[in-house]
Motif scaffolding. Structure first.
Motif, mmCIF file in Angstrom:
data_model
loop_
_atom_site.group_PDB
_atom_site.id
_atom_site.type_symbol
_atom_site.label_atom_id
_atom_site.label_comp_id
_atom_site.label_asym_id
_atom_site.label_seq_id
_atom_site.Cartn_x
_atom_site.Cartn_y
_atom_site.Cartn_z
ATOM 1 N N VAL A 195 -25.141 -20.838 78.261
ATOM 2 C CA VAL A 195 -24.230 -21.972 78.427
ATOM 3 C C VAL A 195 -22.957 -21.529 79.137
ATOM 4 O O VAL A 195 -22.451 -22.224 80.032
ATOM 5 C CB VAL A 195 -23.900 -22.603 77.056
ATOM 6 N N TRP A 196 -22.435 -20.380 78.776
ATOM 7 C CA TRP A 196 -21.234 -19.841 79.430
ATOM 8 C C TRP A 196 -21.487 -19.653 80.926
ATOM 9 O O TRP A 196 -20.672 -20.028 81.772
ATOM 10 C CB TRP A 196 -20.845 -18.534 78.752
ATOM 11 N N ALA A 197 -22.643 -19.073 81.267
ATOM 12 C CA ALA A 197 -22.970 -18.845 82.678
ATOM 13 C C ALA A 197 -23.126 -20.162 83.436
ATOM 14 O O ALA A 197 -22.649 -20.306 84.570
ATOM 15 C CB ALA A 197 -24.256 -18.025 82.779
ATOM 16 N N PHE A 198 -23.786 -21.142 82.802
ATOM 17 C CA PHE A 198 -23.957 -22.443 83.450
ATOM 18 C C PHE A 198 -22.608 -23.103 83.724
ATOM 19 O O PHE A 198 -22.404 -23.713 84.783
ATOM 20 C CB PHE A 198 -24.805 -23.366 82.572
ATOM 21 N N ALA A 250 -21.291 -23.622 87.740
ATOM 22 C CA ALA A 250 -21.979 -24.902 87.845
ATOM 23 C C ALA A 250 -22.351 -25.198 89.292
ATOM 24 O O ALA A 250 -21.580 -24.934 90.220
ATOM 25 C CB ALA A 250 -21.100 -26.023 87.297
ATOM 26 N N SER A 251 -23.541 -25.762 89.476
ATOM 27 C CA SER A 251 -24.027 -26.072 90.816
ATOM 28 C C SER A 251 -23.133 -27.092 91.500
ATOM 29 O O SER A 251 -22.788 -28.125 90.922
ATOM 30 C CB SER A 251 -25.459 -26.606 90.736
ATOM 31 N N GLY A 252 -22.723 -26.806 92.712
ATOM 32 C CA GLY A 252 -21.919 -27.735 93.491
ATOM 33 C C GLY A 252 -20.446 -27.731 93.159
ATOM 34 O O GLY A 252 -19.696 -28.553 93.655
ATOM 35 N N VAL A 253 -20.026 -26.806 92.264
ATOM 36 C CA VAL A 253 -18.626 -26.744 91.854
ATOM 37 C C VAL A 253 -18.037 -25.410 92.286
ATOM 38 O O VAL A 253 -18.639 -24.355 92.080
ATOM 39 C CB VAL A 253 -18.488 -26.900 90.327
ATOM 40 N N ALA A 254 -16.873 -25.447 92.906
ATOM 41 C CA ALA A 254 -16.205 -24.208 93.312
ATOM 42 C C ALA A 254 -15.510 -23.614 92.090
ATOM 43 O O ALA A 254 -14.512 -24.137 91.605
ATOM 44 C CB ALA A 254 -15.190 -24.493 94.406
ATOM 45 N N GLY A 255 -16.052 -22.521 91.557
ATOM 46 C CA GLY A 255 -15.491 -21.917 90.350
ATOM 47 C C GLY A 255 -15.985 -22.625 89.106
ATOM 48 O O GLY A 255 -16.910 -23.429 89.147
ATOM 49 N N ALA A 256 -15.358 -22.321 87.985
ATOM 50 C CA ALA A 256 -15.790 -22.906 86.717
ATOM 51 C C ALA A 256 -15.428 -24.383 86.644
ATOM 52 O O ALA A 256 -14.408 -24.806 87.170
ATOM 53 C CB ALA A 256 -15.139 -22.154 85.566
ATOM 54 N N THR A 257 -16.288 -25.175 86.004
ATOM 55 C CA THR A 257 -15.993 -26.590 85.822
ATOM 56 C C THR A 257 -15.106 -26.764 84.594
ATOM 57 O O THR A 257 -15.471 -26.385 83.500
ATOM 58 C CB THR A 257 -17.286 -27.408 85.662
ATOM 59 N N MET A 258 -13.920 -27.350 84.795
ATOM 60 C CA MET A 258 -12.957 -27.519 83.716
ATOM 61 C C MET A 258 -12.840 -28.969 83.263
ATOM 62 O O MET A 258 -12.035 -29.282 82.408
ATOM 63 C CB MET A 258 -11.576 -27.002 84.144
ATOM 64 N N GLY A 281 -10.190 -22.641 77.855
ATOM 65 C CA GLY A 281 -10.942 -22.275 79.041
ATOM 66 C C GLY A 281 -12.440 -22.438 78.851
ATOM 67 O O GLY A 281 -12.914 -22.906 77.822
ATOM 68 N N VAL A 282 -13.204 -22.026 79.852
ATOM 69 C CA VAL A 282 -14.659 -22.139 79.795
ATOM 70 C C VAL A 282 -15.257 -21.251 78.710
ATOM 71 O O VAL A 282 -16.100 -21.703 77.928
ATOM 72 C CB VAL A 282 -15.283 -21.821 81.172
ATOM 73 N N PRO A 283 -14.874 -19.972 78.591
ATOM 74 C CA PRO A 283 -15.481 -19.131 77.535
ATOM 75 C C PRO A 283 -15.231 -19.658 76.132
ATOM 76 O O PRO A 283 -16.158 -19.745 75.321
ATOM 77 C CB PRO A 283 -14.815 -17.767 77.749
ATOM 78 N N GLY A 284 -13.975 -20.017 75.825
ATOM 79 C CA GLY A 284 -13.658 -20.521 74.495
ATOM 80 C C GLY A 284 -14.346 -21.834 74.183
ATOM 81 O O GLY A 284 -14.773 -22.076 73.057
ATOM 82 N N SER A 285 -14.479 -22.699 75.200
ATOM 83 C CA SER A 285 -15.168 -23.977 75.020
ATOM 84 C C SER A 285 -16.668 -23.768 74.837
ATOM 85 O O SER A 285 -17.297 -24.400 73.983
ATOM 86 C CB SER A 285 -14.908 -24.894 76.213
ATOM 87 N N SER A 286 -17.252 -22.898 75.646
ATOM 88 C CA SER A 286 -18.695 -22.645 75.558
ATOM 89 C C SER A 286 -19.062 -22.001 74.228
ATOM 90 O O SER A 286 -20.048 -22.379 73.581
ATOM 91 C CB SER A 286 -19.140 -21.745 76.713
ATOM 92 N N LEU A 287 -18.274 -21.017 73.808
ATOM 93 C CA LEU A 287 -18.538 -20.334 72.546
ATOM 94 C C LEU A 287 -18.435 -21.306 71.374
ATOM 95 O O LEU A 287 -19.279 -21.299 70.467
ATOM 96 C CB LEU A 287 -17.553 -19.177 72.366
ATOM 97 N N PHE A 288 -17.420 -22.146 71.380
ATOM 98 C CA PHE A 288 -17.243 -23.133 70.307
ATOM 99 C C PHE A 288 -18.408 -24.117 70.302
ATOM 100 O O PHE A 288 -18.947 -24.446 69.236
ATOM 101 C CB PHE A 288 -15.920 -23.871 70.515
ATOM 102 N N ALA A 289 -18.815 -24.582 71.483
ATOM 103 C CA ALA A 289 -19.894 -25.567 71.574
ATOM 104 C C ALA A 289 -21.210 -24.997 71.060
ATOM 105 O O ALA A 289 -21.953 -25.669 70.341
ATOM 106 C CB ALA A 289 -20.049 -26.035 73.021
ATOM 107 N N VAL A 290 -21.526 -23.761 71.424
ATOM 108 C CA VAL A 290 -22.770 -23.143 70.965
ATOM 109 C C VAL A 290 -22.720 -22.888 69.460
ATOM 110 O O VAL A 290 -23.712 -23.092 68.745
ATOM 111 C CB VAL A 290 -23.033 -21.826 71.726
ATOM 112 N N ALA A 291 -21.550 -22.450 68.967
ATOM 113 C CA ALA A 291 -21.417 -22.203 67.530
ATOM 114 C C ALA A 291 -21.626 -23.476 66.726
ATOM 115 O O ALA A 291 -22.285 -23.466 65.676
ATOM 116 C CB ALA A 291 -20.044 -21.603 67.228
ATOM 117 N N THR A 292 -21.104 -24.601 67.208
ATOM 118 C CA THR A 292 -21.205 -25.835 66.433
ATOM 119 C C THR A 292 -22.566 -26.515 66.579
ATOM 120 O O THR A 292 -23.081 -27.069 65.605
ATOM 121 C CB THR A 292 -20.095 -26.821 66.828
#
Length: 560
Positions: A297-300, A304-312, A320-331
Motif C-alpha cells: 500500500v505504501w508503494a502504491f 501512484a500511476s499518472g501522479v508526479a510523486g506521492a499522491t497527497m 504524509g504518505v508513510p504515516g497514512s499508509s501504515l495507519f490504514a493498513v493497521a486499522t
C-alpha cells in the motif's frame, strides 16, 4: 527521501515497541484469565449481577451469555440515542432517526463502530460517553473473552468447561482495557488532544466571524477506540482531526495501540496451551501478512500511476504518505474503523490493498480477540487439509479435527464471504442505490468501477466488523442502514457462536497421547513449514472467494 526515512523509522518504532511489550503483556493477559482470585470491585459486581464466579459454563451457556449481553446492550444503546434530546448534556441535538439509531447501536455493540452520521452534529456528549465509549470497552472485552474460551477448549483435558463469560468480561474490562486506555488517554491529552466537560466553545475566526467548535471528553474515547480495535470517532474527520491526533507522535501511539493487544494475544495463546512455539508461529503469519500489505500500500501511494510523486489527496501533511499508509493498513487489518486519511482518495491499487486486507478475514493481526480466534480456525482448517495431503491424522494440539469440527470451521469461514457478496450483489442490482454513489457513470466507466469498489468496501467493512469506509458512498438511506446493520450483526454473532461450538467440542476431547509411538503421526502445528502452509491457506481462502469481486472493482480500476 526524508518522507521515506521517516516512514521506515516509524515502522521500526512500531515493531520495536510491540516486540518489547509482546511477552510481558501476553503473559499478563494469560495470568488475568487464569487467576482464581477476584478483586474487591469484581466481587461487588458479581454480587449485584448474581453471578457465581466459580461456576463454569458449557459452550451453549457461554454462547447464550454472549448473545443475551449483546442483545441487552443493543437495546440500551438504541434507546439512549432515541431519547438523547430529552437527556442532559444534549447540546440541543435531536433524537437520532430510528434506522440510523439501529445501525449505530449494532455497529458499536459488534465492535464495528461504523458511522453513517457526522458525530459533531448528531450525537450528544452523553450518548458518546454513556453509550458509545462504554460499548468500546465492552465489545472489545467480549472479543477477548471468546478468544480465551477457544483457547480453554483447545487446552482442556476433557470436561466441556469453557470458563465463565461474566468473569472474563469483567476482568477484560477492569484489569486490561481500563488501565491501558488510561495510559494512552494521558499521552494523547499531553500531546494536545481535547478532553473537556464542555460541549463546545465559541471562537472568533481570522475574518472576524464567529464559529462554534464542538469539544467534550474525547481523548478518553479516542484511547479506547484504538486500543479496543473499535474505531468510532468523536469528529467526522476521525483520527485525522487535530483535536483527536494532534501530532505525528500521537499518530504513532495510536498505531501501536491498535496492534498491541492482538499481537500480545499470540503470546497469551502459547502460554495457556503450554507451548509458546504455537503462539510464535501464529505471530509469524500475522507479521508476514501485515508487513507485506504495508509495503504494498505504501508503494502504491508513493508511486501512484499518472501522479508526479506521492499522491497527497485526502492525506494529512502532518503524517504524509508513510504515516497514512501504515495507519490504514493497521486499522483495516485489525477490525478498527479509525482512519487518519480518506481511504476513498487512495489510489485504485492502494485502496484495493485496504479492501483485500479486510477480506482476508482481518487476521493480520486482527481485532481484539477476533483476530486470534479467526486465525486459530484457519489453523484448524490448515491441519485438516495438510494432514490429509501428507497422510497424517488431522489433529490440533492432540485434539482430533473430525467431521463435526471441520464443519464448524468451514461454516465460520463461509459466513463473512456470504454476507459480503450477498450485500454487494443486491446493492449493485438495486437502481435506487445509485443515488448514494459519489462516483457513478456508464457501465465500465472509471466512475462506475470506483462506485462498485465503494459498495464492496462498505460490505467488507460491515461483515468484518471493521467500520472504516470509502467516503464517496452515502449510506444514510434505509436500505444501507438496515442491510449494513444486519451484515454487522450477523458478521459478529454467527462466527462467535460457531467458535464457541468448536471450542465446546474440543473441550470434551481427551488429548491424544504424545508418546514416542504416536508423536509423529500428527502434523506439527508450529514451525516455518506449518506457518507457510497456514499463510497459504489464509491467502487462498480469500483469493478464491473474492478474486471475481476484486476484479470487477479495484483491480479493473487499477488496470484502467
Amino acid at each position: 527521501m526524508d518522507d521515506t526515512w521517516s516512514g521506515v523509522l516509524t515502522v521500526a518504532a512500531v515493531v520495536t515497541v510491540l516486540a518489547v511489550a509482546h511477552a510481558p503483556l501476553g503473559d499478563y493477559l494469560a495470568k488475568t484469565y487464569r487467576s482464581t482470585r477476584d478483586l474487591r470491585v469484581e466481587r461487588l459486581i458479581y454480587r449485584l449481577a448474581r453471578v457465581d464466579p466459580r461456576a463454569g459454563q458449557t459452550w451453549r451457556a457461554y454462547a447464550m451469555s454472549v448473545l443475551g449481553f449483546s442483545a441487552a446492550s443493543l437495546v440500551v444503546l438504541y434507546l439512549l440515542q432515541r431519547l438523547q434530546s430529552v437527556a442532559p448534556w444534549s447540546d440541543g441535538k435531536p433524537a437520532v432517526p430510528p434506522t440510523m439509531a439501529f445501525n449505530t447501536a449494532v455497529s458499536f455493540v459488534t465492535n464495528t463502530d461504523w458511522q453513517s452520521y457526522s458525530p459533531e452534529a448528531t450525537v450528544s456528549n452523553l450518548t458518546q460517553m454513556l453509550g458509545l465509549a462504554v460499548q468500546n470497552f465492552l465489545s472489545a472485552a467480549v472479543g477477548m473473552a471468546v478468544a480465551v474460551a477457544l483457547i480453554r477448549g483447545i487446552a482442556a483435558r476433557r470436561g466441556g468447561d469453557l470458563g465463565n463469560f461474566w468473569v472474563d468480561l469483567v476482568r477484560g474490562t477492569l484489569r486490561i482495557l481500563l488501565p491501558l486506555a488510561f495510559v494512552i488517554a494521558a499521552i494523547l491529552v499531553t500531546a494536545g488532544a481535547v478532553q473537556s466537560w464542555r460541549t463546545g466553545v465559541d471562537v472568533t475566526m481570522l475574518d472576524g466571524s464567529r464559529a462554534h467548535v464542538p469539544v467534550g471528553p474525547f481523548a478518553s474515547q479516542e484511547a479506547i477506540k484504538v486500543l479496543g480495535t473499535n474505531g468510532g470517532g468523536t469528529y467526522a474527520a476521525n483520527s485525522a482531526h487535530p483535536f483527536s491526533v494532534p501530532t505525528p507522535l500521537a499518530n504513532l501511539v495510536e498505531i501501536i495501540a491498535v496492534l498491541l493487544i492482538p499481537v500480545s494475544l499470540t503470546r497469551t495463546y502459547g502460554t495457556m496451551v503450554g507451548d509458546r512455539r504455537q503462539g510464535y508461529t501464529l505471530l509469524g503469519v500475522m507479521a508476514t501478512v501485515w508487513l507485506a500489505v504495508t509495503v504494498a500500500v505504501w508503494a502504491f501511494e508513493a508511486h501512484a500511476s499518472g501522479v508526479a510523486g506521492a499522491t497527497m489527496e485526502g492525506k494529512e501533511t502532518r503524517f504524509g504518505v508513510p504515516g497514512s499508509s501504515l495507519f490504514a493498513v493497521a486499522t483495516t487489518g485489525t477490525s478498527t474503523g479509525a482512519v487518519n486519511s480518506a481511504h476513498d482518495s487512495f489510489s485504485a491499487a492502494g485502496g484495493g490493498g485496504l479492501i483485500w486486507n479486510m477480506l482476508l478475514g482481518e487476521v493480520a493481526p486482527g481485532g481484539v480477540g477476533s483476530g486470534l480466534y479467526g486465525l486459530l480456525v484457519l489453523a484448524m482448517v490448515t491441519v485438516f487439509v495438510g494432514g490429509l495431503l501428507v497422510g497424517r491424522s488431522p489433529e490440533f494440539l492432540g485434539k482430533r479435527i473430525g467431521r463435526h469440527e471441520i464443519t464448524l470451521a468451514a461454516l465460520y469461514v463461509l459466513v463473512m464471504p456470504a454476507l459480503v457478496l450477498t450485500g454487494v450483489s443486491i446493492s449493485a442490482l438495486l437502481g435506487s442505490t445509485r443515488d448514494s454513489l459519489g462516483n457513478d457513470g456508464a457501465p465500465g466507466s472509471p466512475n462506475a468501477i470506483h462506485g462498485f469498489s465503494e459498495i464492496l468496501y462498505a460490505y467488507a467493512s460491515a461483515a468484518n466488523n471493521n467500520g472504516s469506509a470509502f467516503g464517496g458512498l452515502t449510506v444514510t438511506d434505509d436500505w444501507f442502514q438496515m442491510s449494513l446493520g444486519l451484515a454487522m450483526l450477523l458478521g459478529r454473532l454467527l462466527p462467535i457462536v460457531l467458535v464457541l461450538a468448536l471450542a465446546g467440542r474440543l473441550a470434551t476431547q481427551t488429548p491424544r497421547d504424545s508418546s514416542a509411538e504416536t508423536r509423529g503421526s500428527a502434523l506439527p502445528t508450529h514451525g516455518v513449514v506449518y506457518g507457510a502452509l497456514l499463510l497459504g491457506t489464509t491467502l487462498l481462502v480469500a483469493g478464491l472467494t473474492f478474486f471475481p469481486a476484486m476484479a470487477l472493482g479495484p483491480i479493473a480500476e487499477a488496470l484502467a
